[in-house]
Design a protein around this motif. Structure first.
Motif, PDB file in Angstrom:
ATOM      1  N   TRP A  29       0.874  -1.166   0.000  1.00 16.02           N
ATOM      2  CA  TRP A  29       0.000   0.000   0.000  1.00 16.02           C
ATOM      3  C   TRP A  29       0.908   1.213   0.000  1.00 16.02           C
ATOM      4  CZ3 TRP A  29      -5.414   0.212   1.776  1.00 16.02           C
ATOM      5  CH2 TRP A  29      -6.005  -1.047   1.800  1.00 16.02           C
ATOM      6  N   GLU A  30       0.751   2.071  -0.984  1.00 18.04           N
ATOM      7  CA  GLU A  30       1.549   3.292  -1.037  1.00 18.04           C
ATOM      8  C   GLU A  30       0.661   4.456  -0.625  1.00 18.04           C
ATOM      9  OE1 GLU A  30       4.461   5.790  -4.015  1.00 18.04           O
ATOM     10  OE2 GLU A  30       3.475   3.985  -4.745  1.00 18.04           O
ATOM     11  N   LEU A  31       1.037   5.108   0.461  1.00 22.66           N
ATOM     12  CA  LEU A  31       0.283   6.254   0.957  1.00 22.66           C
ATOM     13  C   LEU A  31       0.941   7.533   0.471  1.00 22.66           C
ATOM     14  CD1 LEU A  31      -0.243   5.100   4.649  1.00 22.66           C
ATOM     15  CD2 LEU A  31      -1.792   4.806   2.715  1.00 22.66           C
ATOM     16  N   ASN A  32       0.128   8.444  -0.002  1.00 21.01           N
ATOM     17  CA  ASN A  32       0.638   9.737  -0.438  1.00 21.01           C
ATOM     18  C   ASN A  32       1.034  10.560   0.789  1.00 21.01           C
ATOM     19  OD1 ASN A  32      -1.746  10.761   0.644  1.00 21.01           O
ATOM     20  ND2 ASN A  32      -2.730  11.023  -1.321  1.00 21.01           N
ATOM     21  N   PRO A  33       1.562  11.768   0.601  1.00 13.81           N
ATOM     22  CA  PRO A  33       1.992  12.562   1.754  1.00 13.81           C
ATOM     23  C   PRO A  33       0.891  12.823   2.784  1.00 13.81           C
ATOM     24  CG  PRO A  33       2.983  13.435  -0.230  1.00 13.81           C
ATOM     25  CD  PRO A  33       1.981  12.389  -0.668  1.00 13.81           C
ATOM     26  N   THR A  34      -0.355  12.999   2.352  1.00 10.63           N
ATOM     27  CA  THR A  34      -1.421  13.234   3.330  1.00 10.63           C
ATOM     28  C   THR A  34      -1.681  11.969   4.142  1.00 10.63           C
ATOM     29  OG1 THR A  34      -3.158  12.774   1.692  1.00 10.63           O
ATOM     30  CG2 THR A  34      -2.540  15.070   2.014  1.00 10.63           C
ATOM     31  N   GLY A  35      -1.742  10.826   3.477  1.00 11.80           N
ATOM     32  CA  GLY A  35      -1.924   9.565   4.188  1.00 11.80           C
ATOM     33  C   GLY A  35      -0.763   9.284   5.128  1.00 11.80           C
ATOM     34  N   SER A  36       0.416   9.661   4.708  1.00 11.01           N
ATOM     35  CA  SER A  36       1.598   9.469   5.529  1.00 11.01           C
ATOM     36  C   SER A  36       1.522  10.275   6.824  1.00 11.01           C
ATOM     37  CB  SER A  36       2.848   9.863   4.742  1.00 11.01           C
ATOM     38  OG  SER A  36       4.006   9.587   5.472  1.00 11.01           O
ATOM     39  N   VAL A  37       1.087  11.512   6.736  1.00  9.76           N
ATOM     40  CA  VAL A  37       0.930  12.346   7.944  1.00  9.76           C
ATOM     41  C   VAL A  37      -0.045  11.693   8.908  1.00  9.76           C
ATOM     42  CG1 VAL A  37       0.000  14.539   8.816  1.00  9.76           C
ATOM     43  CG2 VAL A  37       1.584  14.540   6.891  1.00  9.76           C
ATOM     44  N   VAL A  38      -1.146  11.204   8.388  1.00  7.95           N
ATOM     45  CA  VAL A  38      -2.161  10.564   9.229  1.00  7.95           C
ATOM     46  C   VAL A  38      -1.582   9.323   9.904  1.00  7.95           C
ATOM     47  CG1 VAL A  38      -4.388   9.372   9.233  1.00  7.95           C
ATOM     48  CG2 VAL A  38      -4.091  11.455   7.875  1.00  7.95           C
ATOM     49  N   VAL A  39      -0.991   8.442   9.130  1.00 11.51           N
ATOM     50  CA  VAL A  39      -0.469   7.187   9.670  1.00 11.51           C
ATOM     51  C   VAL A  39       0.664   7.447  10.664  1.00 11.51           C
ATOM     52  CG1 VAL A  39       0.824   5.096   9.060  1.00 11.51           C
ATOM     53  CG2 VAL A  39      -1.237   5.719   7.798  1.00 11.51           C
ATOM     54  N   GLY A  44       2.425   6.961  15.977  1.00 12.88           N
ATOM     55  CA  GLY A  44       3.258   7.643  16.969  1.00 12.88           C
ATOM     56  C   GLY A  44       2.548   7.827  18.300  1.00 12.88           C
ATOM     57  N   GLY A  45       1.310   7.331  18.392  1.00 16.14           N
ATOM     58  CA  GLY A  45       0.579   7.408  19.648  1.00 16.14           C
ATOM     59  C   GLY A  45      -0.514   8.452  19.668  1.00 16.14           C
ATOM     60  N   GLY A  46      -0.621   9.241  18.596  1.00 10.78           N
ATOM     61  CA  GLY A  46      -1.671  10.247  18.527  1.00 10.78           C
ATOM     62  C   GLY A  46      -3.027   9.626  18.237  1.00 10.78           C
ATOM     63  N   ASP A  47      -4.071  10.363  18.552  1.00 12.94           N
ATOM     64  CA  ASP A  47      -5.415   9.869  18.244  1.00 12.94           C
ATOM     65  C   ASP A  47      -5.905  10.505  16.946  1.00 12.94           C
ATOM     66  OD1 ASP A  47      -6.191  12.474  18.908  1.00 12.94           O
ATOM     67  OD2 ASP A  47      -7.059  11.886  20.826  1.00 12.94           O
ATOM     68  N   GLU A  48      -7.118  10.165  16.554  1.00 12.83           N
ATOM     69  CA  GLU A  48      -7.638  10.671  15.286  1.00 12.83           C
ATOM     70  C   GLU A  48      -7.763  12.191  15.284  1.00 12.83           C
ATOM     71  OE1 GLU A  48     -10.919   8.568  13.486  1.00 12.83           O
ATOM     72  OE2 GLU A  48     -10.127   6.649  14.179  1.00 12.83           O
ATOM     73  N   ALA A  49      -8.116  12.797  16.422  1.00 13.49           N
ATOM     74  CA  ALA A  49      -8.213  14.259  16.499  1.00 13.49           C
ATOM     75  C   ALA A  49      -6.850  14.908  16.248  1.00 13.49           C
ATOM     76  CB  ALA A  49      -8.767  14.687  17.848  1.00 13.49           C
ATOM     77  N   GLU A  50      -5.795  14.300  16.771  1.00 11.73           N
ATOM     78  CA  GLU A  50      -4.447  14.825  16.534  1.00 11.73           C
ATOM     79  C   GLU A  50      -4.049  14.652  15.066  1.00 11.73           C
ATOM     80  OE1 GLU A  50      -1.881  14.358  20.491  1.00 11.73           O
ATOM     81  OE2 GLU A  50      -2.960  12.513  19.938  1.00 11.73           O
ATOM     82  N   ALA A  51      -4.475  13.544  14.473  1.00 13.49           N
ATOM     83  CA  ALA A  51      -4.185  13.327  13.053  1.00 13.49           C
ATOM     84  C   ALA A  51      -4.918  14.361  12.199  1.00 13.49           C
ATOM     85  CB  ALA A  51      -4.575  11.915  12.636  1.00 13.49           C
ATOM     86  N   VAL A  52      -6.156  14.681  12.575  1.00 17.01           N
ATOM     87  CA  VAL A  52      -6.917  15.715  11.858  1.00 17.01           C
ATOM     88  C   VAL A  52      -6.191  17.047  11.952  1.00 17.01           C
ATOM     89  CG1 VAL A  52      -9.043  17.087  11.906  1.00 17.01           C
ATOM     90  CG2 VAL A  52      -9.163  14.590  12.071  1.00 17.01           C
ATOM     91  N   ASN A  53      -5.762  17.415  13.156  1.00 23.13           N
ATOM     92  CA  ASN A  53      -5.054  18.690  13.336  1.00 23.13           C
ATOM     93  C   ASN A  53      -3.751  18.728  12.551  1.00 23.13           C
ATOM     94  OD1 ASN A  53      -6.989  19.874  14.998  1.00 23.13           O
ATOM     95  ND2 ASN A  53      -6.071  19.024  16.846  1.00 23.13           N
ATOM     96  N   ALA A  54      -3.014  17.625  12.568  1.00 25.48           N
ATOM     97  CA  ALA A  54      -1.752  17.563  11.829  1.00 25.48           C
ATOM     98  C   ALA A  54      -1.991  17.715  10.334  1.00 25.48           C
ATOM     99  CB  ALA A  54      -1.030  16.249  12.129  1.00 25.48           C
TER     100      ALA A  54
END
Length: 84
Positions: A29-39, A44-54
């Motif tokens: 699975w190749e994730l683009n830069p946006t998918g990479s930030v989320v993953v 790294g221990g963040g939750d979905e809200a932190e992934a949204v903010n990032a």
């Protein structure tokens, strides 16, 4: 909630994002830069809200759009059996 990949899933950062390898099936699975930030935020221990903010901060997008994108990616990874 942090994203946890199964023990048979390998991750590698690339110049263009992140690659996931499902060792059970041999599928990449190749994730683009946006998918990479989320993953990277989630593993790294963040939750979905932190992934949204990032995501919203990194790519200057609305939180509503970032929320939809994060939820869609997490759902897809879970449906594929890559993450819990």
């Amino acid at each position: 909630m942090a994203l946890r990949f199964g023990s048979d899933v390998s991750t590698a950062k690339t110049d263009y994002g992140t690659v996931l390898l499902d060792q059970r099936s041999g599928i990449y699975w190749e994730l683009n830069p946006t998918g990479s930030v989320v993953v990277q935020t989630l593993i790294g221990g963040g939750d979905e809200a932190e992934a949204v903010n990032a995501l919203a901060t990194e790519f200057d997008i609305e939180h509503e759009r970032a929320t939809q994108d994060v939820r869609a990616l997490v759902e897809e990874l879970r449906k594929a059996g890559l993450a819990a």
